[in-house]
Design a protein around this motif. Structure first.
Motif, PDB file in Angstrom:
ATOM      1  N   PRO A  90      -4.344  12.650   2.117  1.00 36.91           N
ATOM      2  CA  PRO A  90      -3.824  11.492   2.854  1.00 36.91           C
ATOM      3  C   PRO A  90      -2.446  11.085   2.334  1.00 36.91           C
ATOM      4  N   GLN A  91      -1.603  10.622   3.253  1.00 35.10           N
ATOM      5  CA  GLN A  91      -0.244  10.209   2.898  1.00 35.10           C
ATOM      6  C   GLN A  91      -0.258   8.759   2.392  1.00 35.10           C
ATOM      7  N   LEU A  92      -0.775   8.573   1.199  1.00 35.53           N
ATOM      8  CA  LEU A  92      -0.946   7.225   0.663  1.00 35.53           C
ATOM      9  C   LEU A  92       0.389   6.506   0.492  1.00 35.53           C
ATOM     10  N   ASP A  93       1.403   7.208   0.033  1.00 33.65           N
ATOM     11  CA  ASP A  93       2.698   6.556  -0.170  1.00 33.65           C
ATOM     12  C   ASP A  93       3.280   6.065   1.155  1.00 33.65           C
ATOM     13  N   ALA A  94       3.104   6.842   2.212  1.00 29.51           N
ATOM     14  CA  ALA A  94       3.601   6.421   3.522  1.00 29.51           C
ATOM     15  C   ALA A  94       2.830   5.207   4.039  1.00 29.51           C
ATOM     16  N   MET A  95       1.524   5.167   3.785  1.00 32.77           N
ATOM     17  CA  MET A  95       0.723   4.012   4.188  1.00 32.77           C
ATOM     18  C   MET A  95       1.162   2.766   3.421  1.00 32.77           C
ATOM     19  N   LEU A  96       1.368   2.918   2.127  1.00 30.26           N
ATOM     20  CA  LEU A  96       1.798   1.782   1.312  1.00 30.26           C
ATOM     21  C   LEU A  96       3.179   1.290   1.740  1.00 30.26           C
ATOM     22  N   ALA A  97       4.053   2.203   2.113  1.00 39.56           N
ATOM     23  CA  ALA A  97       5.372   1.797   2.593  1.00 39.56           C
ATOM     24  C   ALA A  97       5.248   0.977   3.868  1.00 39.56           C
ATOM     25  N   ARG A  98       4.342   1.358   4.751  1.00 41.34           N
ATOM     26  CA  ARG A  98       4.126   0.580   5.980  1.00 41.34           C
ATOM     27  C   ARG A  98       3.548  -0.789   5.656  1.00 41.34           C
ATOM     28  N   MET A  99       2.684  -0.857   4.650  1.00 41.73           N
ATOM     29  CA  MET A  99       2.144  -2.153   4.246  1.00 41.73           C
ATOM     30  C   MET A  99       3.248  -3.082   3.752  1.00 41.73           C
ATOM     31  N   ARG A 100       4.210  -2.533   3.033  1.00 42.05           N
ATOM     32  CA  ARG A 100       5.310  -3.369   2.526  1.00 42.05           C
ATOM     33  C   ARG A 100       6.134  -3.967   3.657  1.00 42.05           C
ATOM     34  N   ARG A 101       6.158  -3.284   4.794  1.00 40.24           N
ATOM     35  CA  ARG A 101       6.912  -3.786   5.943  1.00 40.24           C
ATOM     36  C   ARG A 101       6.062  -4.652   6.864  1.00 40.24           C
ATOM     37  N   ALA A 102       4.765  -4.730   6.590  1.00 38.46           N
ATOM     38  CA  ALA A 102       3.855  -5.484   7.463  1.00 38.46           C
ATOM     39  C   ALA A 102       3.932  -6.982   7.164  1.00 38.46           C
ATOM     40  N   ASP A 103       3.293  -7.769   8.007  1.00 45.35           N
ATOM     41  CA  ASP A 103       3.257  -9.226   7.873  1.00 45.35           C
ATOM     42  C   ASP A 103       2.428  -9.610   6.650  1.00 45.35           C
ATOM     43  N   GLY A 104       3.069 -10.145   5.633  1.00 45.18           N
ATOM     44  CA  GLY A 104       2.386 -10.486   4.395  1.00 45.18           C
ATOM     45  C   GLY A 104       1.417 -11.635   4.507  1.00 45.18           C
ATOM     46  N   THR A 105       1.465 -12.388   5.619  1.00 46.95           N
ATOM     47  CA  THR A 105       0.546 -13.515   5.775  1.00 46.95           C
ATOM     48  C   THR A 105      -0.799 -13.088   6.363  1.00 46.95           C
ATOM     49  N   ARG A 106      -0.909 -11.868   6.817  1.00 49.68           N
ATOM     50  CA  ARG A 106      -2.181 -11.396   7.376  1.00 49.68           C
ATOM     51  C   ARG A 106      -3.159 -11.101   6.244  1.00 49.68           C
ATOM     52  N   TRP A 107      -4.444 -11.181   6.573  1.00 46.34           N
ATOM     53  CA  TRP A 107      -5.480 -10.828   5.617  1.00 46.34           C
ATOM     54  C   TRP A 107      -5.388  -9.345   5.288  1.00 46.34           C
ATOM     55  N   PHE A 108      -5.761  -8.993   4.079  1.00 44.34           N
ATOM     56  CA  PHE A 108      -5.720  -7.586   3.680  1.00 44.34           C
ATOM     57  C   PHE A 108      -6.662  -6.747   4.549  1.00 44.34           C
ATOM     58  N   GLY A 109      -7.863  -7.271   4.795  1.00 46.94           N
ATOM     59  CA  GLY A 109      -8.796  -6.540   5.650  1.00 46.94           C
ATOM     60  C   GLY A 109      -8.229  -6.308   7.034  1.00 46.94           C
ATOM     61  N   GLU A 110      -7.586  -7.305   7.596  1.00 48.16           N
ATOM     62  CA  GLU A 110      -6.981  -7.191   8.913  1.00 48.16           C
ATOM     63  C   GLU A 110      -5.882  -6.126   8.906  1.00 48.16           C
ATOM     64  N   THR A 111      -5.119  -6.066   7.836  1.00 50.52           N
ATOM     65  CA  THR A 111      -4.040  -5.087   7.735  1.00 50.52           C
ATOM     66  C   THR A 111      -4.571  -3.668   7.720  1.00 50.52           C
ATOM     67  N   LEU A 112      -5.681  -3.428   7.010  1.00 49.66           N
ATOM     68  CA  LEU A 112      -6.241  -2.088   6.938  1.00 49.66           C
ATOM     69  C   LEU A 112      -6.808  -1.622   8.276  1.00 49.66           C
ATOM     70  N   LEU A 113      -7.120  -2.556   9.154  1.00 47.93           N
ATOM     71  CA  LEU A 113      -7.597  -2.196  10.488  1.00 47.93           C
ATOM     72  C   LEU A 113      -6.456  -1.974  11.471  1.00 47.93           C
ATOM     73  N   ASP A 114      -5.237  -2.289  11.071  1.00 47.37           N
ATOM     74  CA  ASP A 114      -4.076  -2.119  11.931  1.00 47.37           C
ATOM     75  C   ASP A 114      -3.738  -0.634  12.003  1.00 47.37           C
ATOM     76  N   GLN A 115      -3.949  -0.033  13.162  1.00 44.87           N
ATOM     77  CA  GLN A 115      -3.768   1.411  13.296  1.00 44.87           C
ATOM     78  C   GLN A 115      -2.316   1.844  13.174  1.00 44.87           C
ATOM     79  N   SER A 116      -1.384   0.907  13.274  1.00 42.80           N
ATOM     80  CA  SER A 116       0.019   1.259  13.070  1.00 42.80           C
ATOM     81  C   SER A 116       0.371   1.341  11.587  1.00 42.80           C
TER      82      SER A 116
END
Length: 261
Positions: free
Chosen positions: A135-161
């Motif tokens: 799995p491309q973990l670094d690419a996923m983490l990079a997308r998380m850094r660009r995601a909305d930080g106010t969202r719940w972590f669980g909600e973020t992991l369900l975000d298919q983007s």
């Protein structure tokens, strides 16, 4: 072979990867296609692929991609209730499937699969597949850094983007294994915890695909039962704009109280 083998009862990423693997039996065969369901008939999908050779079947996240000779590509998304099954060709069955792909002796059958498209444009919006090897973990983490930080972590992991393939069940099980709460704002989750959650989800889902069997749930749909680790009662609460149900142990997955947030 069983009379009819269901390719995943829960349409999360592992179910689609299992479906892709089992449908490999049709690859290299010229397919006779039929769309019994009226809504599927309206899209004229079967007409476009009937008589063509199936060249490959693959999965990305919760999508199944079938490529036929002549550059024809079919994307199938199962939504909440769809499923693919395989069975002996011509076997009678009750119900009205969306699509039937008949090979020489085996046929693949799509039930309740409302998303059928003759293109893959939707895949461009998806994050890396949690079930890639590796799995491309670094690419996923990079997308998380660009995601909305106010969202719940669980909600973020369900975000298919952000990461493709994780659904409610694997979210609950992976976060329990990693001892991370779904009820932290993304901005408050350390990078190490983010990575551990992704690594755990990838490992559990890969085991599900490779072993082709289910796993006894630790927290998913076990509301009110004792946590297998600390014996605290399992809780559930709707999360995010879609109010998707999160399951967690408030004892060993301590986080914010959703009732007060």
């Amino acid at each position: 072979m069983p009379r009819e083998a269901t390719l995943g009862n829960v349409p999360e990423g592992d179910a689609l990867h299992r479906a892709a693997r089992r449908l490999q039996v049709l690859v290299g065969q010229r397919i006779a296609a039929e769309a019994p369901h009226p809504r599927a008939q309206a899209e004229r999908i079967a007409e476009r692929i009937d008589g063509r050779m199936l060249e490959s079947v693959s999965a990305h996240g919760k999508n199944l991609v079938l490529r036929f000779e002549g550059g024809i590509v079919l994307r199938s998304h199962l939504r909440m209730s769809g499923r693919w099954s395989i069975r002996p060709r011509g076997e009678a069955a009750a119900g009205m499937p969306w699509l039937v792909l008949r090979g020489d002796t085996i046929e693949g059958v799509l039930w309740n699969g409302p998303v059928l498209e003759l293109h893959t444009r939707a895949l461009a919006r998806l994050g890396p597949d949690i079930l890639e090897r590796p799995p491309q973990l670094d690419a996923m983490l990079a997308r998380m850094r660009r995601a909305d930080g106010t969202r719940w972590f669980g909600e973020t992991l369900l975000d298919q983007s952000v990461v493709a393939g994780i659904g409610n069940m694997w979210l609950a099980e992976a976060l329990w294994e990693a001892e991370v709460s779904p009820w932290h704002r993304l901005r408050d989750v350390p990078e190490d915890d983010r990575r551990r959650a992704l690594e755990t989800a990838a490992a559990l889902m890969r085991e599900s695909v490779d072993s082709d069997r289910g796993r006894r749930h630790r927290v998913y749909r076990r509301v009110g039962q004792p946590c297998p680790r600390c014996r605290t009662r399992i809780r559930s609460w709707g999360q995010g704009d879609d109010n998707r149900m999160a399951y967690w142990c408030p004892g060993c997955q301590a986080g914010d109280d959703p009732r007060r947030s």
